[in-house]
Design a protein around this motif. Structure first.
Motif: not given
Length: 144
Positions: A49-72
């Motif tokens: 689920k998270i990998s499908r959401d982070i591929v449309v982020c605009e940067s690696l940092e944004e993807a990192q933050i989004l992945a951590q929030e969604e995992l929690e």
């Protein structure tokens, strides 16, 4: 000659106690194995689920933050006691791929969760990874 009480059926009680102790130990270990399988499955679903959401982020940092929030958020209501401060999502560029956020590059998502199953030798850390391709580059995202 007087017979002792233990000589008249005492072995039955001892055998029953050993058998029930063994049965309970095996049952507890099976419950622990169920918890391992459930946690691994839950992490795999989260990675998907998270990998499908982070591929449309605009940067690696944004993807990192989004992945951590969604995992929690995803692991919050989970039935197995996962230590909240030991849930970690890491996003990094795939080895062999360019180290820049552009469409077509690959990134890795690594999810790690530590849990306490309260069963000896079964508690521990579970890790799941997923490799995905970036679908949106920084330039595409800033045009919107």
């Amino acid at each position: 000659m007087k017979r002792k009480k233990w000589e008249r059926g005492g072995g039955t009680y001892i055998g029953y106690a050993i058998a029930m102790t063994s049965f309970c130990t095996i049952l507890i270990l099976l419950i622990g194995l169920f918890q391992i399988a459930r946690t691994s499955t839950q992490l795999e679903h989260a990675a998907d689920k998270i990998s499908r959401d982070i591929v449309v982020c605009e940067s690696l940092e944004e993807a990192q933050i989004l992945a951590q929030e969604e995992l929690e958020a995803y692991m919050e209501g989970f039935m197995i006691p996962i230590k909240e401060d030991h849930i970690l999502a890491e996003v990094y560029y795939n080895p062999g791929s360019d180290a820049e956020w552009k469409k077509g590059n690959f990134i890795n998502l690594l999810l790690t969760a530590e849990y306490d199953s309260r069963v000896p030798f079964i508690s521990g850390t579970r890790t799941v990874s997923a490799m995905v391709m970036i679908e949106q580059s920084e330039k595409e995202g800033s045009d919107r």
